[in-house]
Design an enzyme around this catalytic site. Structure first.
Site, PDB file in Angstrom:
ATOM      1  N   CYS A 126       0.809  -1.107  -0.043  1.00  0.00           N
ATOM      2  CA  CYS A 126      -0.032   0.079   0.025  1.00  0.00           C
ATOM      3  C   CYS A 126       0.992   1.418   0.004  1.00  0.00           C
ATOM      4  O   CYS A 126       2.265   1.202  -0.226  1.00  0.00           O
ATOM      5  CB  CYS A 126      -0.926  -0.117   1.102  1.00  0.00           C
ATOM      6  SG  CYS A 126      -0.468   0.202   2.910  1.00  0.00           S
ATOM      7  N   ARG A 175      -3.253  -0.881   5.023  1.00  0.00           N
ATOM      8  CA  ARG A 175      -3.813  -2.003   4.483  1.00  0.00           C
ATOM      9  C   ARG A 175      -2.658  -3.152   4.385  1.00  0.00           C
ATOM     10  O   ARG A 175      -3.110  -4.348   4.450  1.00  0.00           O
ATOM     11  CB  ARG A 175      -4.329  -1.403   3.137  1.00  0.00           C
ATOM     12  CG  ARG A 175      -5.308  -0.213   3.141  1.00  0.00           C
ATOM     13  CD  ARG A 175      -5.690   0.008   1.746  1.00  0.00           C
ATOM     14  NE  ARG A 175      -4.490   1.105   1.489  1.00  0.00           N
ATOM     15  CZ  ARG A 175      -4.528   1.558   0.202  1.00  0.00           C
ATOM     16  NH1 ARG A 175      -5.177   1.422  -0.768  1.00  0.00           N
ATOM     17  NH2 ARG A 175      -3.551   2.477   0.095  1.00  0.00           N
ATOM     18  N   ASP A 204      -7.965   3.064   0.972  1.00  0.00           N
ATOM     19  CA  ASP A 204      -7.106   3.494   1.908  1.00  0.00           C
ATOM     20  C   ASP A 204      -7.940   4.185   3.018  1.00  0.00           C
ATOM     21  O   ASP A 204      -8.826   5.086   3.106  1.00  0.00           O
ATOM     22  CB  ASP A 204      -6.087   4.735   1.506  1.00  0.00           C
ATOM     23  CG  ASP A 204      -5.146   5.140   2.618  1.00  0.00           C
ATOM     24  OD1 ASP A 204      -5.281   4.548   3.641  1.00  0.00           O
ATOM     25  OD2 ASP A 204      -4.133   5.486   2.253  1.00  0.00           O
TER      26      ASP A 204
END
Length: 161
Positions: free
Chosen positions: A14, A20, A133
């Site tokens: 990420c 994440r 996100d």
């Protein structure tokens, strides 16, 4: 005679390796363990495309959601490097921005397959393909990420092993 399949290495990516991708690493390891497939993997790890959170523990909301679901998480942020494209078979991004950033730094001819985690979505309406996100969101966004990542992890294990 049984032919042993080669072990694979997977890295989750990420932006900051803060929300994440550390969650994906933890959940994926958890699912691998539950399925008794540890012997099929060399490495399972996660990185960020940026250096924003290098050396830091994951976002407290990521840790909280993982713990609520009984998933162990122990990680310090790291940034992906060009060498990793030859150390991993799969380098898996959470969204299109991650994929674009990865393709900019991927050395030509490297072995890693760069793909979106949502590529393992069966598109049956269970979850959205893009893992957004959750940084600016609330705990429900982290919970939804957990649901997506768990689903994609199970699909990966079904389809790739």
């Amino acid at each position: 005679m049984t032919i042993e399949k080669p072990k694979i290495s997977v890295a989750f990516i990420c932006l900051g390796n803060f929300c994440r991708s550390p969650m994906a690493e933890a959940i994926f390891k958890h699912e691998v363990e539950k399925a008794n497939l540890e012997n099929r993997f060399n490495k399972i790890d996660s990185f960020g495309t940026s250096n924003y959170h290098v050396g830091e523990s994951p976002d407290h909301r990521t840790v909280s959601i993982c713990k609520q679901h009984g998933v162990k998480i122990n990680h310090k942020g790291k940034q992906i490097k060009t060498k990793h494209f030859d150390e991993y078979d799969y380098i898996i991004g959470m969204d299109e921005s991650n994929i674009n950033n990865l393709k900019k730094i991927q050395p030509e001819g490297s072995k890693a397959k760069v793909c979106l985690f949502g590529d393992w979505n069966t598109n049956d309406g269970t979850v959205q393909t893009i893992i957004e996100d959750p940084w600016y969101g609330d705990i429900q966004d982290f919970e939804y990420n957990f649901k997506q990542i768990t689903y994609f992890s199970k699909q990966f294990l079904k389809k790739e092993l």
